[in-house]
Design an enzyme around this catalytic site. Structure first.
Site, PDB file in Angstrom:
ATOM      1  N   PHE A   1      80.058  40.565  15.973  1.00  0.00           N
ATOM      2  CA  PHE A   1      79.724  41.768  16.439  1.00  0.00           C
ATOM      3  C   PHE A   1      80.912  42.804  16.618  1.00  0.00           C
ATOM      4  CE2 PHE A   1      78.398  43.660  20.825  1.00  0.00           C
ATOM      5  CZ  PHE A   1      77.856  44.714  20.298  1.00  0.00           C
TER       6      PHE A   1
ATOM      7  N   ALA B   1      88.466  36.730  17.639  1.00  0.00           N
ATOM      8  CA  ALA B   1      87.611  35.544  17.335  1.00  0.00           C
ATOM      9  C   ALA B   1      87.390  34.578  18.801  1.00  0.00           C
ATOM     10  CB  ALA B   1      88.255  34.548  16.321  1.00  0.00           C
TER      11      ALA B   1
ATOM     12  N   THR C   1      86.973  39.338  28.468  1.00  0.00           N
ATOM     13  CA  THR C   1      85.843  39.699  29.312  1.00  0.00           C
ATOM     14  C   THR C   1      86.012  40.052  30.543  1.00  0.00           C
ATOM     15  OG1 THR C   1      83.762  38.887  29.632  1.00  0.00           O
ATOM     16  CG2 THR C   1      85.439  37.181  29.156  1.00  0.00           C
ATOM     17  N   ASP C   2      85.112  40.732  31.237  1.00  0.00           N
ATOM     18  CA  ASP C   2      84.923  40.887  32.733  1.00  0.00           C
ATOM     19  C   ASP C   2      84.453  39.557  33.185  1.00  0.00           C
ATOM     20  OD1 ASP C   2      82.234  40.990  31.979  1.00  0.00           O
ATOM     21  OD2 ASP C   2      81.812  43.089  33.060  1.00  0.00           O
ATOM     22  N   GLU C   3      83.769  38.762  32.485  1.00  0.00           N
ATOM     23  CA  GLU C   3      83.326  37.650  33.265  1.00  0.00           C
ATOM     24  C   GLU C   3      84.382  36.521  33.855  1.00  0.00           C
ATOM     25  OE1 GLU C   3      80.147  35.954  30.920  1.00  0.00           O
ATOM     26  OE2 GLU C   3      79.610  37.695  29.809  1.00  0.00           O
TER      27      GLU C   3
ATOM     28  N   TYR D   1      82.144  29.049  29.095  1.00  0.00           N
ATOM     29  CA  TYR D   1      82.527  30.317  28.331  1.00  0.00           C
ATOM     30  C   TYR D   1      83.715  31.200  29.143  1.00  0.00           C
ATOM     31  CZ  TYR D   1      82.588  35.222  26.737  1.00  0.00           C
ATOM     32  OH  TYR D   1      83.048  36.331  26.276  1.00  0.00           O
TER      33      TYR D   1
ATOM     34  N   ALA E   1      85.533  30.419  31.764  1.00  0.00           N
ATOM     35  CA  ALA E   1      86.590  29.664  32.179  1.00  0.00           C
ATOM     36  C   ALA E   1      87.725  29.594  30.664  1.00  0.00           C
ATOM     37  CB  ALA E   1      85.966  28.087  32.654  1.00  0.00           C
TER      38      ALA E   1
ATOM     39  N   LYS F   1      87.708  31.681  28.489  1.00  0.00           N
ATOM     40  CA  LYS F   1      88.388  32.989  28.342  1.00  0.00           C
ATOM     41  C   LYS F   1      89.330  33.274  29.315  1.00  0.00           C
ATOM     42  CE  LYS F   1      87.363  35.865  25.579  1.00  0.00           C
ATOM     43  NZ  LYS F   1      87.877  36.082  24.184  1.00  0.00           N
TER      44      LYS F   1
ATOM     45  N   HIS G   1      74.388  30.961  37.040  1.00  0.00           N
ATOM     46  CA  HIS G   1      74.047  32.572  36.446  1.00  0.00           C
ATOM     47  C   HIS G   1      74.704  33.673  37.548  1.00  0.00           C
ATOM     48  CE1 HIS G   1      70.864  35.496  34.749  1.00  0.00           C
ATOM     49  NE2 HIS G   1      72.225  35.821  34.480  1.00  0.00           N
TER      50      HIS G   1
HETATM   51  P1  NAD Z   1      80.730  36.904  18.186  1.00  0.00           P
HETATM   52  O1  NAD Z   1      80.333  35.878  18.627  1.00  0.00           O
HETATM   53  O2  NAD Z   1      79.606  38.338  17.726  1.00  0.00           O
HETATM   54  O3  NAD Z   1      81.827  37.016  17.070  1.00  0.00           O
HETATM   55  C1  NAD Z   1      82.785  35.845  17.113  1.00  0.00           C
HETATM   56  C2  NAD Z   1      83.407  35.792  15.702  1.00  0.00           C
HETATM   57  O4  NAD Z   1      84.480  34.833  16.156  1.00  0.00           O
HETATM   58  C3  NAD Z   1      82.534  35.387  14.578  1.00  0.00           C
HETATM   59  O5  NAD Z   1      82.673  36.130  13.436  1.00  0.00           O
HETATM   60  C4  NAD Z   1      82.985  34.008  14.495  1.00  0.00           C
HETATM   61  O6  NAD Z   1      82.650  33.458  13.047  1.00  0.00           O
HETATM   62  C5  NAD Z   1      84.551  34.006  14.851  1.00  0.00           C
HETATM   63  N1  NAD Z   1      85.004  32.770  15.115  1.00  0.00           N
HETATM   64  C6  NAD Z   1      84.385  31.866  15.925  1.00  0.00           C
HETATM   65  N2  NAD Z   1      85.079  30.756  16.057  1.00  0.00           N
HETATM   66  C7  NAD Z   1      86.178  31.048  15.107  1.00  0.00           C
HETATM   67  C8  NAD Z   1      87.392  30.068  14.758  1.00  0.00           C
HETATM   68  N3  NAD Z   1      87.638  28.964  15.432  1.00  0.00           N
HETATM   69  N4  NAD Z   1      88.192  30.737  13.792  1.00  0.00           N
HETATM   70  C9  NAD Z   1      87.980  32.098  13.297  1.00  0.00           C
HETATM   71  N5  NAD Z   1      86.975  32.707  13.443  1.00  0.00           N
HETATM   72  C10 NAD Z   1      86.197  32.248  14.364  1.00  0.00           C
HETATM   73  O7  NAD Z   1      81.500  37.541  19.383  1.00  0.00           O
HETATM   74  P2  NAD Z   1      81.381  39.135  20.031  1.00  0.00           P
HETATM   75  O8  NAD Z   1      80.482  39.468  20.901  1.00  0.00           O
HETATM   76  O9  NAD Z   1      81.812  39.981  18.877  1.00  0.00           O
HETATM   77  O10 NAD Z   1      83.030  39.105  20.910  1.00  0.00           O
HETATM   78  C11 NAD Z   1      84.215  39.167  20.269  1.00  0.00           C
HETATM   79  C12 NAD Z   1      85.212  39.030  21.564  1.00  0.00           C
HETATM   80  O11 NAD Z   1      85.060  39.949  22.451  1.00  0.00           O
HETATM   81  C13 NAD Z   1      85.376  37.746  22.433  1.00  0.00           C
HETATM   82  O12 NAD Z   1      86.600  37.186  22.229  1.00  0.00           O
HETATM   83  C14 NAD Z   1      84.539  37.761  23.261  1.00  0.00           C
HETATM   84  O13 NAD Z   1      84.838  36.998  24.263  1.00  0.00           O
HETATM   85  C15 NAD Z   1      84.998  39.221  23.672  1.00  0.00           C
HETATM   86  N6  NAD Z   1      84.015  40.004  24.271  1.00  0.00           N
HETATM   87  C16 NAD Z   1      82.697  40.098  24.209  1.00  0.00           C
HETATM   88  C17 NAD Z   1      81.767  40.975  24.938  1.00  0.00           C
HETATM   89  C18 NAD Z   1      80.311  40.931  24.606  1.00  0.00           C
HETATM   90  O14 NAD Z   1      79.824  41.779  25.288  1.00  0.00           O
HETATM   91  N7  NAD Z   1      79.894  40.551  23.373  1.00  0.00           N
HETATM   92  C19 NAD Z   1      82.355  41.707  26.116  1.00  0.00           C
HETATM   93  C20 NAD Z   1      83.790  41.502  26.285  1.00  0.00           C
HETATM   94  C21 NAD Z   1      84.562  40.545  25.672  1.00  0.00           C
HETATM   95  P1  TYD Z   2      74.023  37.803  27.645  1.00  0.00           P
HETATM   96  O1  TYD Z   2      73.215  38.747  26.659  1.00  0.00           O
HETATM   97  O2  TYD Z   2      73.678  36.184  26.960  1.00  0.00           O
HETATM   98  O3  TYD Z   2      75.190  38.356  28.173  1.00  0.00           O
HETATM   99  P2  TYD Z   2      76.172  37.649  29.265  1.00  0.00           P
HETATM  100  O4  TYD Z   2      75.528  36.393  29.686  1.00  0.00           O
HETATM  101  O5  TYD Z   2      77.487  37.068  28.715  1.00  0.00           O
HETATM  102  O6  TYD Z   2      76.183  38.582  30.292  1.00  0.00           O
HETATM  103  O7  TYD Z   2      72.944  37.752  28.856  1.00  0.00           O
HETATM  104  C1  TYD Z   2      72.860  39.148  29.590  1.00  0.00           C
HETATM  105  C2  TYD Z   2      71.962  39.122  30.847  1.00  0.00           C
HETATM  106  O8  TYD Z   2      70.826  38.740  30.398  1.00  0.00           O
HETATM  107  C3  TYD Z   2      72.281  37.783  31.699  1.00  0.00           C
HETATM  108  O9  TYD Z   2      72.199  37.918  32.907  1.00  0.00           O
HETATM  109  C4  TYD Z   2      71.491  36.534  30.954  1.00  0.00           C
HETATM  110  C5  TYD Z   2      70.250  37.442  30.646  1.00  0.00           C
HETATM  111  N1  TYD Z   2      69.175  36.884  29.668  1.00  0.00           N
HETATM  112  C6  TYD Z   2      67.900  36.528  30.066  1.00  0.00           C
HETATM  113  O10 TYD Z   2      67.377  36.989  31.096  1.00  0.00           O
HETATM  114  N2  TYD Z   2      67.140  36.251  29.102  1.00  0.00           N
HETATM  115  C7  TYD Z   2      67.703  35.751  27.774  1.00  0.00           C
HETATM  116  O11 TYD Z   2      66.924  35.262  26.850  1.00  0.00           O
HETATM  117  C8  TYD Z   2      69.196  35.865  27.533  1.00  0.00           C
HETATM  118  C9  TYD Z   2      69.824  35.759  26.203  1.00  0.00           C
HETATM  119  C10 TYD Z   2      70.104  36.479  28.738  1.00  0.00           C
END
Ligand code: NAD
Ligand code: TYD
Length: 362
Positions: free
Chosen positions: A12, A84, A136-138, A162, A164, A166, A300
């Protein structure tokens, strides 16, 4: 020409980042996208740029040190942007081990390979090499009160496997900075939303379920708060950290956009309903009756909220996209790309959905 090695670029945020960078820098940069292509990685996300001469895709696991070292040997890498990871909290609760492997061990492999390629005989690093670890902020845990925020100095207190994993990877990067003066930054961003997000995450899950007339599962009381940022603003922030930020520093990224999950659901239902044409049969069934409260997620976190003050002060970054506009763009993107959704939700996703949600009682 500067070469970027992007890990996780078919996921993503990574795919949005590559789009952003190629749009911004055109042919001035070269991008090598290294991705294992797990369920979350999808080359369709980058179809429009795959034929560019300054873009290369390499399928590799970041835990495979031989392959990763080879990529560094074959290419003069200037920037690493490390996305990744296994990224979904619910999956980490049912299957934590892969999170440790990819997020911790994989980051260690990336750090070692970059260190090996960039370190000089005297222990200093080649000029203008930079490694950015996307986190991540988590990692900061959970906030209770509405006047509290996560700062870069907030102690880590992760609760899910997750977060932990990160947090552990952040600590590894920090240790390389502290021990070797390894040229890195760490960024900790709030929840992203936008195009190409896999529908296991809240926002695309709401859109997908609504369009299919399926129930929208709300965990617990629906009042957990997340701080939402449009994904392009995250991509811009990452670039600004590498261009304007101070090396070795850690930056929190967020847009002060806190919302309860239930608010998000209402906003999306309304946006979708308004966007669908009058003669679309799905329009009339997109309403609050789809909402269903289910068993809460274990452990949660209640509230996340980022203070982006340091980021603003030191790099000048501010988000460009207000939530109202970002959510409109996102809903429109999913409506315009229903084939994308169909492709990513066929097969494995059906099994995942059944396994995760059949167990949750209403
Ligand atoms: P995502 O799950 O959409 O994408 C992860 C990508 O990493 C995928 O393309 C997957 O194929 C690849 N991948 C997984 N394991 C791999 C491996 N062993 N080797 C090579 N590639 C691998 O994740 P995302 O939401 O795009 O998040 C990307 C990064 O940003 C992550 O590190 C996540 O912790 C961080 N992040 C995400 C959010 C969010 O809201 N989604 C917020 C803050 C930080
Ligand atoms: P999510 O998109 O999984 O992100 P994160 O847990 O990393 O913040 O979830 C966002 C919020 O939505 C989280 O508080 C959990 C809640 N949630 C639901 O209530 N229902 C769902 O089906 C999902 C996937 C998440």
């Amino acid at each position: 020409m500067r070469t970027y090695l992007v890990t996780g670029g078919a996921g993503f945020i990574g795919s949005n980042y590559i789009h952003y960078m190629l749009k911004k820098y055109g042919d001035e940069i070269r991008v090598i996208n290294v991705d294992k292509l797990t369920y979350a990685g999808n080359l369709e996300n980058l179809k429009d740029i795959e034929k560019r001469e300054n873009y290369v895709f390499i399928q590799a696991d970041i835990c495979d040190s031989e392959k990763i070292n080879h990529i560094f040997e074959e290419n003069e890498i200037d920037r690493v942007v490390h996305f990744a990871a296994e990224s979904h909290v619910d999956r980490s609760i049912t299957d934590p081990e892969i999170f440790v492997k990819t997020n911790v061990l994989g980051t260690s492999v990336m750090l070692n390979a970059a260190k090996k390629a960039w370190e000089q005989p005297d222990g200093t690093f080649k000029k203008d090499k930079k490694f950015l670890h996307v986190s991540t902020d988590e990692v900061y845990g959970s906030l209770e009160n509405s006047d509290e925020f996560f700062y870069e100095t907030t102690p880590y207190d992760p609760h899910s496997p997750y977060s932990a994993s990160k947090a552990s990877s952040d600590m590894l990067v920090k240790s390389y900075i502290d021990t070797y003066r390894f040229p890195a930054n760490i960024t900790n961003c709030s929840n992203n939303y936008g195009p190409y997000q896999f529908p296991e995450k809240l926002i695309p899950l709401i859109i997908n379920n609504s369009l299919q007339g399926k129930k929208i599962p709300v965990y617990g009381d629906g009042k957990n708060v997340r701080d939402w940022l449009y994904v392009e603003d995250h991509a811009k922030a990452i670039d600004m950290v590498q261009e304007k930020g101070k090396l070795f520093e850690k930056y929190n990224i967020g847009g002060h956009n806190e919302k309860q999950n239930i608010e998000i659901i209402h906003i999306i239902l309304e946006t979708l309903h308004n966007m669908l044409p009058e003669d679309d049969a799905r329009k009339s069934r997109i309403n609050e009756s789809l909402i269903t409260y289910v068993t809460d997620r274990k452990g949660h976190d209640r509230r996340y909220a980022i203070s982006p003050d340091k980021m603003k002060k030191e790099t000048g970054w501010v988000p460009d996209t207000m939530f109202s506009e970002g959510i409109r763009l996102t809903v429109k993107w999913y409506l315009d790309h229903q084939d994308w959704m169909k492709n990513v939700t066929s097969g494995e996703y059906q099994n995942y959905y059944k396994k995760m949600y059949d167990a949750k009682t209403e």
